[in-house]
Design a protein around this motif. Structure first.
Motif, PDB file in Angstrom:
ATOM      1  N   TYR A 440     -46.845 -12.951-154.314  1.00 25.71           N
ATOM      2  CA  TYR A 440     -46.412 -11.590-154.629  1.00 25.71           C
ATOM      3  C   TYR A 440     -47.582 -10.648-154.914  1.00 25.71           C
ATOM      4  O   TYR A 440     -47.420  -9.439-154.915  1.00 25.71           O
ATOM      5  CB  TYR A 440     -45.457 -11.604-155.823  1.00 25.71           C
ATOM      6  N   TYR A 442     -49.286 -10.229-157.734  1.00 20.15           N
ATOM      7  CA  TYR A 442     -49.478  -9.857-159.128  1.00 20.15           C
ATOM      8  C   TYR A 442     -50.251 -10.956-159.852  1.00 20.15           C
ATOM      9  O   TYR A 442     -50.101 -12.140-159.553  1.00 20.15           O
ATOM     10  CB  TYR A 442     -48.132  -9.656-159.837  1.00 20.15           C
ATOM     11  N   GLU A 446     -49.921  -9.549-165.250  1.00 21.73           N
ATOM     12  CA  GLU A 446     -49.042  -8.496-164.750  1.00 21.73           C
ATOM     13  C   GLU A 446     -47.600  -8.987-164.682  1.00 21.73           C
ATOM     14  O   GLU A 446     -46.664  -8.257-165.034  1.00 21.73           O
ATOM     15  CB  GLU A 446     -49.515  -8.052-163.365  1.00 21.73           C
ATOM     16  N   LYS A 477     -43.206  -6.948-152.850  1.00 22.99           N
ATOM     17  CA  LYS A 477     -44.501  -7.464-153.288  1.00 22.99           C
ATOM     18  C   LYS A 477     -45.338  -6.332-153.885  1.00 22.99           C
ATOM     19  O   LYS A 477     -44.969  -5.149-153.812  1.00 22.99           O
ATOM     20  CB  LYS A 477     -45.227  -8.116-152.110  1.00 22.99           C
ATOM     21  N   LYS A 478     -46.470  -6.692-154.458  1.00 18.99           N
ATOM     22  CA  LYS A 478     -47.318  -5.698-155.101  1.00 18.99           C
ATOM     23  C   LYS A 478     -47.796  -4.654-154.109  1.00 18.99           C
ATOM     24  O   LYS A 478     -47.946  -3.478-154.460  1.00 18.99           O
ATOM     25  CB  LYS A 478     -48.515  -6.380-155.772  1.00 18.99           C
ATOM     26  N   ASP A 479     -48.032  -5.051-152.850  1.00 18.40           N
ATOM     27  CA  ASP A 479     -48.512  -4.097-151.851  1.00 18.40           C
ATOM     28  C   ASP A 479     -47.391  -3.237-151.277  1.00 18.40           C
ATOM     29  O   ASP A 479     -47.609  -2.443-150.363  1.00 18.40           O
ATOM     30  CB  ASP A 479     -49.245  -4.822-150.726  1.00 18.40           C
TER      31      ASP A 479
END
Length: 800
Positions: A440, A442, A446, A477-479
């Motif tokens: 993910y 992170y 986080e 996801k984080k992006d």
């Protein structure tokens, strides 16, 4: 010496819940993992790895492999021949157990006929943990999207067990010879069927066995049934029945196929083990407690018989405190003595200490707990009394729990799929594994500052409060990328809070592959137009409407004129771009209910429901006009024309094959009559097409059957009457068709490619005849032979 109070004789472990809370959490994690987990110990022979024994497997192990009740058994017994069939797998396990680095790999296990993804590491010397997932379906999808795995697996099992087949619709049942043997029956004397099977069933198992079959069919689940039979000789056998049911499109059961396996030995051992465990439990409940009473004033100690037994001493032997202290483990001796001295000095109401003691008779070290009381008056110790209890098993269990907790934690972290725990009340992440962090994007910090809603869409949030579920969610996801994930989740208690453990399996790529496969099965990959499969479906529907309402529909066959010249001169990339632009224009001309299909190359079929001849002509002209407009492809300005053949329902055909054939015939007439036009199919075309086919077939045999003849038209000089040359003229006399005109059969020969061998034959005949005339004294002359344009394009013409 061990000192305990008699009033604490009913002592039990008081901190059991706190000691096992963490291990229960991690055990739950592993028990609910979708991955299979096996904890094993390597066995050595003459210093070399020779086998390994299963120490633990989680439920997913059995579900994925089909191997049941393997704990305590060597792999050579569970999977006979694995050393020979899967030596590479065994070698990897051996190396890791001997201290090699953890390994992740994919392999096909021949002995189980399955593909596995495996992660293996060693938590302690000579041991290893294998975490795996069955990837057979993925491998089959990659190789051919094959759907034969289920029956192939059953066939392999049936090779060593009794197989059966049940046609549910007709109630016909088939038993293999091996199944007859397993049931102790003879095929010649007993017909396969439910009545014969019911007569074999143990009376206590009959109802349950039949219910399992009905339940498997109604729930659309594989059959997994265990029951006893009594053979005609009176022998009781345990049977495991496995099977799968096939259903029709309405979900009705059609047939069931499966196998029966004799598990009598396994069941007998299992029952014996259960009885042994029950006897052990009763023995533990009835265990005696050692009692001691120390008269300090008179330095006299008395014990019960169990005390002597626990210490490994002959009953009645004299023992002083110093003798007892010498038996205590050296590492625990000073701690125990300090506690006793404290009791002797000031008295003690709650003497309680755990320590190790080395038994006198066999030298075995045991864990004991002493509980009791010391009485001191006026600074003078008077008496000590209490009990001792052997807590070796509890200590070993505690150690095993600690080790197990470490293993489960390692398994949680080593799982290749993202996993986490979150608080059901706050939805905040409590624990995440390394795979979640990597997948993910992170960091762990986080994650722990976030709630599950930070990665889930709003509509999925209510599902988070359900006790357990399996579903497909969208995660972010984080992006920022959205992914599709299969979720498996279960409730558990974590540090006094209601929590949920969840595992996510990213299926984004799998879904894309499935969507791509579906797209390719229904659409042309270049233009995006529906393919012939969709055309068939649309035409069936349109025909059914037309038949019910006595309506019309039109089928058009569209072929581009000289499109091959564009591909040959400008390349296929320009040709493909031109086809894409053309497809867009065709769609703009047609209605929403119309269908345009690319058959391949530069050929298209169009379906126009509810359109009669006038409407079809109007649409055809619009199509020709749209196609003829200029195209700008890269830096080329290109033009196209097309020829269209039209067939109408019901006049020209009542199915796709007939209508397509008629439209195709009409299209070729349009090409013959100048191209860039449309023509309707007529019966004259059908007759012409049949005549053309008849001539093609007959022409194939004309040469070998000497039906062709060459006539010569002399060329005479008007001045002196001398023959100066001749023109070779080809004629065809067919025994049934009669004299066929060159104007009719020459185009047929050109269209079928037969003009090349026929033309070569005419040339050779003419040359031979000219030579013969000259040999007869006719003198030099000119021989004229008519050649087809097809012959001029053939590279071998100059060599003839």
């Amino acid at each position: 010496m061990l000192f305990n109070s008699s009033e604490d004789a009913n002592f039990v472990s008081e901190n059991k819940a706190s000691e096992t809370s963490h291990i229960d959490i991690y055990r739950t994690l592993v028990e609910h993992m979708l991955n299979g987990v096996a904890y094993c110990k390597m066995v050595y022979l003459e210093g070399q790895p020779s086998d390994f024994v299963y120490l633990y497997t989680n439920p997913a192990f059995e579900q994925l492999t089909g191997l049941k009740q393997v704990v305590g058994k060597p792999v050579s017994e569970v999977i006979p021949g694995i050393r020979e069939t899967d030596s590479q797998l065994f070698d990897i396990y051996s190396r890791v157990a001997l201290g090699a680095e953890p390994v992740r790999f994919e392999t096909f296990v021949e002995s189980l006929s399955m593909w596995f993804w495996i992660s293996v590491y060693s938590p302690r010397p000579d041991h290893f943990v294998a975490i795996f997932d069955v990837i057979t379906e993925r491998k089959q999808t990659e190789l051919a999207l094959s759907d034969a795995g289920k029956r192939w697996s059953l066939a392999q099992q049936a090779a060593v067990a009794g197989s059966w087949y049940w046609d549910i619709k007709t109630n016909a049942i088939y038993w293999s010879d091996e199944l007859y043997e397993l049931f102790g029956l003879e095929p010649q004397k007993t017909e396969a069927g439910f009545e014969a099977w019911r007569e074999l069933l143990h009376s206590e198992d009959r109802q349950q066995a039949e219910q399992q079959i009905n339940q498997a069919i109604s729930d659309h689940l594989p059959l997994a049934n265990e029951y006893r039979i009594i053979t005609p000789t009176g022998e009781v056998r345990w049977i495991r029945a496995l099977g799968d049911t096939d259903y029709d499109e309405q979900g009705l059961a059609q047939r069931m196929t499966g196998i029966c396996i004799d598990i009598t030995k396994t069941k007998t051992a299992e029952i014996a083990l259960q009885e042994s465990e029950e006897r052990l439990r009763l023995a533990q409940l009835a265990a005696d407690i050692g009692i001691w009473d120390w008269d300090i004033v008179h330095d006299k100690v008395t014990f019960n018989s169990q005390y002597y037994k626990l210490l490994g001493l002959p009953e009645g032997v004299s023992q002083r405190y110093e003798d007892f202290l010498a038996m205590v483990h050296p590492e625990d001796r000073s701690r125990l003595d300090a506690r006793v001295q404290q009791g002797l000095a000031v008295g003690m109401q709650d003497y309680n200490i755990e320590y190790r003691l080395i038994r006198k008779d066999d030298g075995v070290t045991r864990w004991l707990v002493s509980k009791g009381r010391f009485i001191v008056e006026n600074g003078q110790p008077l008496r000590g009394f209490g009990v001792i209890i052997d807590i070796t098993e509890r200590k070993q269990a505690e150690k095993a729990l600690r080790e197990s907790e470490a293993r489960y934690r390692q398994m949680f972290q080593a799982n290749p799929h993202p996993m986490w725990l979150y608080d059901l009340e706050t939805l905040r992440f409590l624990v995440v594994n390394d795979a979640a962090i990597a997948h993910y994007g992170y960091s762990e910090a986080e994650f722990l500052a976030m709630t599950i809603t930070d990665i889930c869409p709003e509509e999925d949030v209510p599902l988070m409060h359900e006790p357990q579920h399996q579903a497909v969610w969208h995660h972010r996801k984080k992006d920022g990328r959205l992914i599709d994930v299969e979720i498996s989740a279960h409730l558990l208690e974590y540090e006094g809070r209601s929590a949920k453990v969840m595992m996510a399996n990213d299926i984004t790529e799998r879904r894309r592959s499935e969507e791509r496969i579906h797209y390719l099965a229904n659409f042309d990959p270049l233009t995006g137009l529906p393919n012939r499969t969709q055309l068939n479906d649309h035409l069936k529907y349109a025909l059914s409407l037309a038949k019910r309402s006595n309506g019309h529909l039109a089928v058009m066959f569209l072929d581009l004129d000289h499109f091959k010249d564009i591909n040959d001169s400008l390349g296929h990339s320009i040709g493909d771009a031109l086809l894409i632009e053309l497809a867009k224009r065709l769609c703009l001309v047609l209605r929403t209910e119309d269908t345009v299909t690319r058959l391949g190359g530069d050929e298209f079929i169009l379906l126009l429901p509810g359109v009669d001849a006038i409407g079809a002509a109007h649409v055809a002209q619009k199509l020709l006009d749209a196609i003829a407009e200029s195209y700008r492809i890269e830096h080329y300005d290109l033009t196209l024309t097309a020829s269209i053949g039209i067939a109408l329902y019901p006049e020209d055909g009542e199915n796709l094959e007939a209508l397509s054939k008629s439209a195709d015939t009409a299209m070729y007439r349009a090409k013959q009559e100048g191209r860039q036009c449309y023509r309707f199919f007529t019966q004259e075309m059908q007759a012409h097409s049949a005549r053309n086919l008849q001539l093609v077939n007959a022409l194939h045999h004309a040469l070998e059957q000497e039906q062709l003849q060459v006539y010569y038209q002399p060329q005479i000089s008007m001045r002196d009457g001398i023959i100066t040359g001749a023109e070779a003229l080809l004629r065809w006399q067919h025994p049934e068709l009669g004299m066929v005109s060159p104007a009719e059969f020459i185009p047929v020969a050109e269209g079928s490619g037969l003009i090349l061998p026929i033309g070569e034959w005419v040339l050779r005949c003419a040359v031979r005849q000219a030579k013969a005339w000259m040999d007869e004294g006719l003198g030099p002359l000119i021989m004229a032979v008519n050649l087809s344009a097809v012959q001029f394009r053939h590279p071998d013409l100059p060599e003839l």
